[in-house]
Design a protein around this motif. Sequence first.
Motif, PDB file in Angstrom:
ATOM      1  N   ILE A   1      48.560  36.911  28.000  1.00  0.00           N
ATOM      2  CA  ILE A   1      47.412  37.527  28.666  1.00  0.00           C
ATOM      3  C   ILE A   1      46.717  36.497  29.540  1.00  0.00           C
ATOM      4  N   GLN A   2      46.574  36.816  30.805  1.00  0.00           N
ATOM      5  CA  GLN A   2      45.830  35.993  31.745  1.00  0.00           C
ATOM      6  C   GLN A   2      44.679  36.813  32.332  1.00  0.00           C
ATOM      7  N   ILE A   3      43.599  36.128  32.675  1.00  0.00           N
ATOM      8  CA  ILE A   3      42.461  36.761  33.346  1.00  0.00           C
ATOM      9  C   ILE A   3      42.009  35.860  34.490  1.00  0.00           C
TER      10      ILE A   3
ATOM     11  N   GLY B   1      46.944  48.682  29.592  1.00  0.00           N
ATOM     12  CA  GLY B   1      47.163  49.274  30.899  1.00  0.00           C
ATOM     13  C   GLY B   1      47.376  48.249  31.995  1.00  0.00           C
ATOM     14  N   ALA B   2      47.712  48.759  33.155  1.00  0.00           N
ATOM     15  CA  ALA B   2      47.914  47.907  34.324  1.00  0.00           C
ATOM     16  C   ALA B   2      47.859  48.778  35.580  1.00  0.00           C
ATOM     17  N   THR B   3      47.438  48.169  36.672  1.00  0.00           N
ATOM     18  CA  THR B   3      47.512  48.848  37.966  1.00  0.00           C
ATOM     19  C   THR B   3      48.810  48.455  38.664  1.00  0.00           C
ATOM     20  N   ASN B   4      49.097  49.101  39.770  1.00  0.00           N
ATOM     21  CA  ASN B   4      50.290  48.760  40.531  1.00  0.00           C
ATOM     22  C   ASN B   4      50.106  47.405  41.217  1.00  0.00           C
ATOM     23  N   ARG B   5      51.111  46.969  41.946  1.00  0.00           N
ATOM     24  CA  ARG B   5      51.125  45.626  42.532  1.00  0.00           C
ATOM     25  C   ARG B   5      49.926  45.363  43.426  1.00  0.00           C
ATOM     26  N   LEU B   6      49.395  46.383  44.062  1.00  0.00           N
ATOM     27  CA  LEU B   6      48.278  46.221  44.987  1.00  0.00           C
ATOM     28  C   LEU B   6      46.921  46.552  44.348  1.00  0.00           C
ATOM     29  N   GLY B   7      46.913  46.919  43.065  1.00  0.00           N
ATOM     30  CA  GLY B   7      45.652  47.244  42.392  1.00  0.00           C
ATOM     31  C   GLY B   7      45.039  48.548  42.858  1.00  0.00           C
TER      32      GLY B   7
ATOM     33  N   LYS C   1      45.970  39.839  41.082  1.00  0.00           N
ATOM     34  CA  LYS C   1      47.175  40.351  41.708  1.00  0.00           C
ATOM     35  C   LYS C   1      47.923  39.237  42.440  1.00  0.00           C
ATOM     36  N   THR C   2      48.652  38.451  41.685  1.00  0.00           N
ATOM     37  CA  THR C   2      49.334  37.280  42.253  1.00  0.00           C
ATOM     38  C   THR C   2      50.433  37.656  43.237  1.00  0.00           C
ATOM     39  N   ASP C   3      51.017  38.835  43.114  1.00  0.00           N
ATOM     40  CA  ASP C   3      52.127  39.229  43.987  1.00  0.00           C
ATOM     41  C   ASP C   3      51.681  40.036  45.201  1.00  0.00           C
ATOM     42  N   ALA C   4      50.386  40.271  45.328  1.00  0.00           N
ATOM     43  CA  ALA C   4      49.894  41.072  46.447  1.00  0.00           C
ATOM     44  C   ALA C   4      49.760  40.207  47.695  1.00  0.00           C
ATOM     45  N   PRO C   5      49.816  40.811  48.884  1.00  0.00           N
ATOM     46  CA  PRO C   5      49.603  40.049  50.119  1.00  0.00           C
ATOM     47  C   PRO C   5      48.174  39.520  50.202  1.00  0.00           C
ATOM     48  N   LYS C   6      47.964  38.551  51.090  1.00  0.00           N
ATOM     49  CA  LYS C   6      46.699  37.833  51.180  1.00  0.00           C
ATOM     50  C   LYS C   6      45.509  38.750  51.388  1.00  0.00           C
ATOM     51  N   GLU C   7      45.672  39.774  52.202  1.00  0.00           N
ATOM     52  CA  GLU C   7      44.544  40.663  52.521  1.00  0.00           C
ATOM     53  C   GLU C   7      44.130  41.528  51.330  1.00  0.00           C
ATOM     54  N   ILE C   8      44.864  41.453  50.259  1.00  0.00           N
ATOM     55  CA  ILE C   8      44.553  42.202  49.041  1.00  0.00           C
ATOM     56  C   ILE C   8      44.323  41.269  47.858  1.00  0.00           C
ATOM     57  N   ARG C   9      45.084  40.216  47.776  1.00  0.00           N
ATOM     58  CA  ARG C   9      45.087  39.363  46.590  1.00  0.00           C
ATOM     59  C   ARG C   9      43.743  38.721  46.302  1.00  0.00           C
ATOM     60  N   GLY C  10      43.073  38.218  47.319  1.00  0.00           N
ATOM     61  CA  GLY C  10      41.809  37.548  47.085  1.00  0.00           C
ATOM     62  C   GLY C  10      41.946  36.067  46.833  1.00  0.00           C
TER      63      GLY C  10
ATOM     64  N   GLN D   1      40.299  43.677  40.292  1.00  0.00           N
ATOM     65  CA  GLN D   1      41.386  42.762  40.623  1.00  0.00           C
ATOM     66  C   GLN D   1      40.929  41.305  40.773  1.00  0.00           C
ATOM     67  N   ASP D   2      39.639  41.051  40.643  1.00  0.00           N
ATOM     68  CA  ASP D   2      39.120  39.684  40.692  1.00  0.00           C
ATOM     69  C   ASP D   2      38.606  39.224  39.331  1.00  0.00           C
ATOM     70  N   MET D   3      38.810  40.054  38.306  1.00  0.00           N
ATOM     71  CA  MET D   3      38.265  39.735  36.993  1.00  0.00           C
ATOM     72  C   MET D   3      39.350  39.669  35.919  1.00  0.00           C
ATOM     73  N   TRP D   4      39.917  40.827  35.583  1.00  0.00           N
ATOM     74  CA  TRP D   4      40.801  40.877  34.407  1.00  0.00           C
ATOM     75  C   TRP D   4      42.268  41.052  34.755  1.00  0.00           C
ATOM     76  N   GLU D   5      42.599  41.271  36.030  1.00  0.00           N
ATOM     77  CA  GLU D   5      44.002  41.466  36.413  1.00  0.00           C
ATOM     78  C   GLU D   5      44.213  40.938  37.833  1.00  0.00           C
TER      79      GLU D   5
END
Length: 449
Positions: free
Chosen positions: A94-96, A392-398, A73-82, A67-71
């Motif tokens: 495509i964004q990375i 592919g993609a992970t869910n909102r929280l990765g 998580k802009t919509d995740a809360p701060k404690e997850i988003r990074g 979640q810090d490289m290729w996907e």
Amino acid sequence: MLSFYGKKQRYCDGVSRREFLKVGGFAAGALGGFGLPQLLQAEDAAGTGSSHKSVIHIFLGGGPPHQDMWEIKTDAPKEIRGEFNPIDTNVPGIQIGECFPKIAAMMDKMAVIRSVVGCSGGHDSFQCFSGWNRRSLDSIGGRPSIGSAVAKLKGTVEPAVPASVALAAKTRHAPWSYPGGPGFLGAGFSPFQPEGEGMADLKLNNVSLDRLSDRKSLLKGLDGLRRDVDASGMINGMDAFTQAAFGVLTSSKLVDALDISKEDPKIRARYGDGKPYKYQYDGAPTCNDHLLIARRLVEVGVRSVTLSYGRWDSHGANFDLVRHHGTRLDQGVAALVQDLDERGILDDVTVIVWGEFGRTPRINPGAGRDHWPRVSCALLAGGGMQTGQAIGATNRLGEYAQERPVDMQEVVSTIYHNLGINPMTTTLQDPTGRPQFLTDIREPIRELV
């Protein structure tokens, strides 16, 4: 110890060219007492393929944070988003991650997989290099790595160049520098390791590099050969594979490929050296020279090159580590893909970048991410694949693969496919006489092939 003394040239991991030219390494890691003649004999028995397809396998030991490289998580809360923001690539839509601007600028030549599943959780390179859990068929030697399998199935492109080479620098956590082994195929199909354990096995005194072309002088200094091998021409009656082994020793191709002082300075500057090394601890250095050496090796006929890049086990200071490792990986991988493309061989060389698992969605109190085998990621290029896409993609929280889960074995099957080996039908015979498929999930990734 068989040491060939010549002009000193120091590589980025602190190993000199003089130290490299110790022929114990040509004993394929000195596994099971197998020397290079036996390795060449075993490879020859399988036959040599007509095509020269290769793979450069860049292992990110420790588990890179997906979640810090290729996907991101802009919509995740701060404690997850990074801490990182996404950046656009040259492929619309495509964004990375922001640490990879050079890769972003050439995403049309690459593909990212954001939904890798099937990670066993082992903190080592075994599954990435083979596709299997390390315990699979352990009672009969274990599963062979991709490099060993291709050495068995395709043989060498030419006798003076090993089919498989492992560049991984030795790490204190040894499983991260595991080069990929032969498993049940036997030691004759081990990768050649320039810095292997066999370096300490033999020694040849007072023989310089310039004298290696004289086989009689070489024979007189080899501890393992009897002194009654004289100048009468008996060398011509020796086993053909021993002669082939001497051909490796006296050939300049392999040595030249490993000597980056022979490379165009502009190309070397493009790759960078990955220094200063930080966050290495018990893992590998961010040695960009190894990426350049990998390109040089596939050019001279090596079919499989493996290496370990960085130490991604980011239980603490995850974002500082990714900034350091990521920017260096970005430079090296972009340079490698550009280099292969400019030389007209990108379609023949598969480049893969991945680790043993991903990292936890939730950031821990030490600003780190912990182990997360539920989902991981991969970056691929070349190999004639349909690039310029994100799969592919992970869910909102990765947390898990929400769209198009891609099993690790599908990735490995794709590598075999790109190497000209049909994973749907190809088998290897194990010591019991039973045929073993290369993977359980044998169909390559449909979006790429």
